[in-house]
Design an enzyme around this catalytic site. Structure first.
Site, mmCIF file in Angstrom:
data_model
loop_
_atom_site.group_PDB
_atom_site.id
_atom_site.type_symbol
_atom_site.label_atom_id
_atom_site.label_comp_id
_atom_site.label_asym_id
_atom_site.label_seq_id
_atom_site.Cartn_x
_atom_site.Cartn_y
_atom_site.Cartn_z
ATOM 1 N N ARG A 35 0.816 -1.228 0.000
ATOM 2 C CA ARG A 35 0.000 0.000 0.000
ATOM 3 C C ARG A 35 0.847 1.274 0.000
ATOM 4 N NH1 ARG A 35 -3.536 -2.920 3.698
ATOM 5 N NH2 ARG A 35 -5.119 -3.897 2.395
ATOM 6 N N GLU A 87 8.865 17.803 -24.969
ATOM 7 C CA GLU A 87 8.122 18.148 -23.744
ATOM 8 C C GLU A 87 8.545 19.535 -23.243
ATOM 9 O OE1 GLU A 87 5.589 16.505 -22.585
ATOM 10 O OE2 GLU A 87 5.879 14.327 -22.708
ATOM 11 N N HIS A 97 -0.587 9.776 -27.653
ATOM 12 C CA HIS A 97 -0.789 8.437 -27.074
ATOM 13 C C HIS A 97 -1.382 7.486 -28.111
ATOM 14 C CE1 HIS A 97 -0.867 9.824 -22.570
ATOM 15 N NE2 HIS A 97 0.348 9.708 -23.063
ATOM 16 N N ARG A 139 -3.883 21.008 -14.422
ATOM 17 C CA ARG A 139 -2.865 19.986 -14.736
ATOM 18 C C ARG A 139 -3.134 19.380 -16.112
ATOM 19 N NH1 ARG A 139 0.327 15.537 -10.999
ATOM 20 N NH2 ARG A 139 1.651 14.853 -12.730
ATOM 21 N N HIS A 182 7.949 8.507 -26.898
ATOM 22 C CA HIS A 182 6.838 9.301 -26.367
ATOM 23 C C HIS A 182 6.947 10.770 -26.815
ATOM 24 C CE1 HIS A 182 3.791 10.703 -23.559
ATOM 25 N NE2 HIS A 182 4.651 11.590 -23.087
ATOM 26 N N LYS A 191 2.852 11.201 -11.207
ATOM 27 C CA LYS A 191 2.049 10.283 -12.024
ATOM 28 C C LYS A 191 2.865 9.017 -12.244
ATOM 29 C CE LYS A 191 -1.083 13.107 -14.803
ATOM 30 N NZ LYS A 191 -1.430 13.539 -16.174
ATOM 31 N N LYS A 209 6.290 22.904 -14.221
ATOM 32 C CA LYS A 209 5.539 21.696 -13.886
ATOM 33 C C LYS A 209 5.179 21.680 -12.399
ATOM 34 C CE LYS A 209 4.635 16.964 -14.384
ATOM 35 N NZ LYS A 209 4.755 15.739 -15.111
ATOM 36 N N GLU A 247 -5.154 16.525 -11.301
ATOM 37 C CA GLU A 247 -5.685 16.818 -12.634
ATOM 38 C C GLU A 247 -7.194 17.067 -12.649
ATOM 39 O OE1 GLU A 247 -3.499 14.849 -15.817
ATOM 40 O OE2 GLU A 247 -5.397 14.647 -16.885
ATOM 41 N N HIS A 280 -1.010 15.330 -26.121
ATOM 42 C CA HIS A 280 -0.818 13.968 -25.618
ATOM 43 C C HIS A 280 -1.870 12.961 -26.068
ATOM 44 C CE1 HIS A 280 2.483 15.529 -23.372
ATOM 45 N NE2 HIS A 280 2.660 14.410 -22.699
ATOM 46 N N ASN A 340 -1.294 17.990 -20.745
ATOM 47 C CA ASN A 340 -1.619 16.941 -21.724
ATOM 48 C C ASN A 340 -1.671 17.493 -23.146
ATOM 49 O OD1 ASN A 340 -1.894 15.176 -19.579
ATOM 50 N ND2 ASN A 340 -4.072 15.610 -19.332
HETATM 51 P P1 NAD Z 1 12.811 5.588 -21.783
HETATM 52 O O1 NAD Z 1 12.614 5.502 -20.333
HETATM 53 O O2 NAD Z 1 12.436 4.426 -22.621
HETATM 54 O O3 NAD Z 1 14.332 5.983 -22.064
HETATM 55 C C1 NAD Z 1 14.765 6.126 -23.382
HETATM 56 C C2 NAD Z 1 16.046 5.321 -23.658
HETATM 57 O O4 NAD Z 1 17.145 6.004 -23.079
HETATM 58 C C3 NAD Z 1 16.046 3.926 -23.070
HETATM 59 O O5 NAD Z 1 16.639 3.037 -23.996
HETATM 60 C C4 NAD Z 1 16.944 4.063 -21.847
HETATM 61 O O6 NAD Z 1 17.570 2.853 -21.471
HETATM 62 C C5 NAD Z 1 17.941 5.054 -22.327
HETATM 63 N N1 NAD Z 1 18.607 5.848 -21.302
HETATM 64 C C6 NAD Z 1 18.084 6.338 -20.165
HETATM 65 N N2 NAD Z 1 18.959 7.140 -19.560
HETATM 66 C C7 NAD Z 1 20.079 7.134 -20.314
HETATM 67 C C8 NAD Z 1 21.332 7.783 -20.225
HETATM 68 N N3 NAD Z 1 21.595 8.684 -19.246
HETATM 69 N N4 NAD Z 1 22.251 7.537 -21.186
HETATM 70 C C9 NAD Z 1 21.986 6.684 -22.203
HETATM 71 N N5 NAD Z 1 20.819 6.074 -22.369
HETATM 72 C C10 NAD Z 1 19.872 6.302 -21.420
HETATM 73 O O7 NAD Z 1 11.994 6.835 -22.395
HETATM 74 P P2 NAD Z 1 11.685 8.297 -21.849
HETATM 75 O O8 NAD Z 1 11.519 9.113 -23.064
HETATM 76 O O9 NAD Z 1 12.635 8.723 -20.806
HETATM 77 O O10 NAD Z 1 10.271 8.140 -21.115
HETATM 78 C C11 NAD Z 1 9.098 7.863 -21.827
HETATM 79 C C12 NAD Z 1 8.042 7.386 -20.866
HETATM 80 O O11 NAD Z 1 7.727 8.418 -19.936
HETATM 81 C C13 NAD Z 1 6.735 6.999 -21.529
HETATM 82 O O12 NAD Z 1 6.305 5.757 -21.041
HETATM 83 C C14 NAD Z 1 5.775 8.093 -21.101
HETATM 84 O O13 NAD Z 1 4.447 7.651 -21.038
HETATM 85 C C15 NAD Z 1 6.317 8.467 -19.760
HETATM 86 N N6 NAD Z 1 5.955 9.817 -19.301
HETATM 87 C C16 NAD Z 1 5.432 9.931 -18.056
HETATM 88 C C17 NAD Z 1 5.113 11.185 -17.566
HETATM 89 C C18 NAD Z 1 4.620 11.339 -16.154
HETATM 90 O O14 NAD Z 1 4.172 12.416 -15.797
HETATM 91 N N7 NAD Z 1 4.713 10.312 -15.329
HETATM 92 C C19 NAD Z 1 5.312 12.327 -18.364
HETATM 93 C C20 NAD Z 1 5.845 12.162 -19.630
HETATM 94 C C21 NAD Z 1 6.177 10.892 -20.092
HETATM 95 N N1 GLY Z 2 2.871 14.640 -18.048
HETATM 96 C C1 GLY Z 2 1.574 15.090 -17.647
HETATM 97 C C2 GLY Z 2 1.431 15.296 -16.181
HETATM 98 O O1 GLY Z 2 2.330 15.044 -15.408
HETATM 99 O O2 GLY Z 2 0.401 15.702 -15.759
#
Ligand code: NAD
Ligand code: GLY
Length: 357
Positions: free
Chosen positions: A121, A185, A252, A241, A265, A143, A227, A237, A248, A245
């Site tokens: 939890r 972003e 998505h 917030r 992404h 998130k 942010k 949200e 997005h 999006n």
């Molecule tokens: P990712 O986590 O897949 O990383 C991209 C690539 O970079 C991977 O191959 C990883 O291994 C590599 N990598 C990471 N750090 C590295 C470094 N320092 N040096 C070399 N390689 C490195 O992709 P991302 O773009 O970081 O994240 C995308 C995800 O984030 C999606 O799933 C998306 O939905 C999510 N997201 C979430 C939020 C939120 O608010 N929680 C907001 C935006 C995106």
């Molecule tokens: N990336 C959208 C949010 O954090 O609300």
């Protein structure tokens, strides 16, 4: 080192931003009285690059960390991978007195954050984002989620970390494509609420592409400020917030239809922003010049601006499954010029998008 506070009553935390600050992790966690036993969740690539530095810093400060890696890629942001994290935690007797660290990009941050939110939890966790996208967006705001085969991030929770540690120097090992994806972003923040920042981005394209530390530091700091202000105003949200999006919902749909991992992404969001700007133009909320400026900036940062070729009906079906749809009504985020956005509800997704696709 810069510090941005995210004041959320008993869920408040700090975002630490600096270059070369990873080695100070253990000291920062000691100051927070973070649990002594820690599960560090990463992937093999990031573990190889930075795992040792993290474990050394923790051990030097008296912590007992254990590393667990999940496969690298968006396609592994799944319930199956989540299950493997729970298995690891249970098999190694992690209990409510333990903590968790996410070390990686948005995929690791989202899935391991969700594991922290749900294991027993909820156990305390810290985000160490290692991609630009994660440093400017996903690590901040709480998130957490995994994907479902029918839609992005459909299973998740709001769960704030105890700290976010952003070490800009980790970005030097990123692939150029990942830097561009993160910049999508960053541009989003300019469009939704900061015209001056958008102009600064236009002027600093070369520096950003070359990963100039000063330029990256400014972009990351401004992104985290914006942010955190939005999250503090509307953590779950209910209102503003949703501005985050922008681009997005369509983005998505691209990720979902293409098969997770095919499009980054940030790349999908880039196209989604162009689509949102075109809808805004169609409805008279911005000018052709605004759309052109956004498109040009994305192109200059080597981001895609055209959607992949799926039928409109497929895009619409995917968007209808988006978690932001309520009783068939989708909330669009549209831009008024550059630097301001607003929400508009539509129950006719098909006609809105057919006008620009
Ligand atoms: P990712 O986590 O897949 O990383 C991209 C690539 O970079 C991977 O191959 C990883 O291994 C590599 N990598 C990471 N750090 C590295 C470094 N320092 N040096 C070399 N390689 C490195 O992709 P991302 O773009 O970081 O994240 C995308 C995800 O984030 C999606 O799933 C998306 O939905 C999510 N997201 C979430 C939020 C939120 O608010 N929680 C907001 C935006 C995106
Ligand atoms: N990336 C959208 C949010 O954090 O609300």
């Amino acid at each position: 080192m810069e510090k941005i506070n995210v004041p959320l009553a008993d869920r408040s935390y700090s975002i630490l931003i600096g270059s070369g600050i990873l080695s100070g992790l253990g000291k920062e966690l000691s100051a927070l009285s973070f649990p002594q036993r820690i599960a560090v969740i990463s992937n093999p690539k990031v573990d190889n690059l930075y795992g040792r530095a993290v474990l050394d810093s923790l051990k030097t400060s008296g912590f007992s960390p254990l590393m667990f890696t999940i496969p690298d890629g968006e396609e592994f942001k799944s319930q199956k991978t989540l299950q493997s994290i729970y298995d690891f935690l249970i098999e190694n007797s992690f209990d409510r007195g333990c903590g968790l660290i996410t070390l990686g990009g948005g995929v690791v941050g989202d899935i391991a954050g969700f594991a922290a939110a749900t294991f027993l939890r909820g156990i305390p966790y810290v985000q160490i984002p290692t991609t630009l996208l994660a440093q400017v967006d996903s690590s901040v705001g709480g998130k957490t989620a995994v994907n479902h085969s029918l839609g992005k991030n459909l299973i998740g929770a709001f769960y704030q970390p105890e700290m976010v540690l952003i070490d800009i120097s980790l970005l030097h090992t990123l692939e150029p494509r990942e830097v561009s994806a993160g910049l999508a972003e960053v541009i989003k923040y300019g469009v939704i609420c900061d015209y001056d920042f958008f102009c600064w981005l236009e002027k600093n394209v070369v520096q950003l592409r070359n990963r100039d530390v000063k330029a990256l530091a400014h972009a990351i700091k401004r992104a985290c400020q914006i942010k955190s202000e939005i999250v503090v105003t509307d953590e779950k949200e209910g209102s503003v917030r949703a501005f985050l999006n922008y681009g997005h919902t369509f983005g998505h749909a691209i990720e979902n239809l293409s098969g997770y991992g095919e499009w980054k992404h940030g790349e999908a969001v880039s196209v989604g922003m162009v689509v949102a700007a075109k809808i805004s133009l169609k409805q008279g909320f911005c000018t052709q010049q605004d759309v052109d400026r956004l498109t040009q900036l994305l192109k200059n940062l080597e981001l895609p601006i055209a959607p992949p070729d799926f039928p409109l009906s497929a895009y619409v079906a995917s968007m209808q499954r988006d978690k932001k749809v309520k009783q068939g009504t989708l909330t669009l985020v549209l831009n008024r010029g550059i630097g301001e956005v607003f929400l508009q509800k539509t129950d006719n997704i098909s006609s809105v998008f057919s006008s620009v696709l």
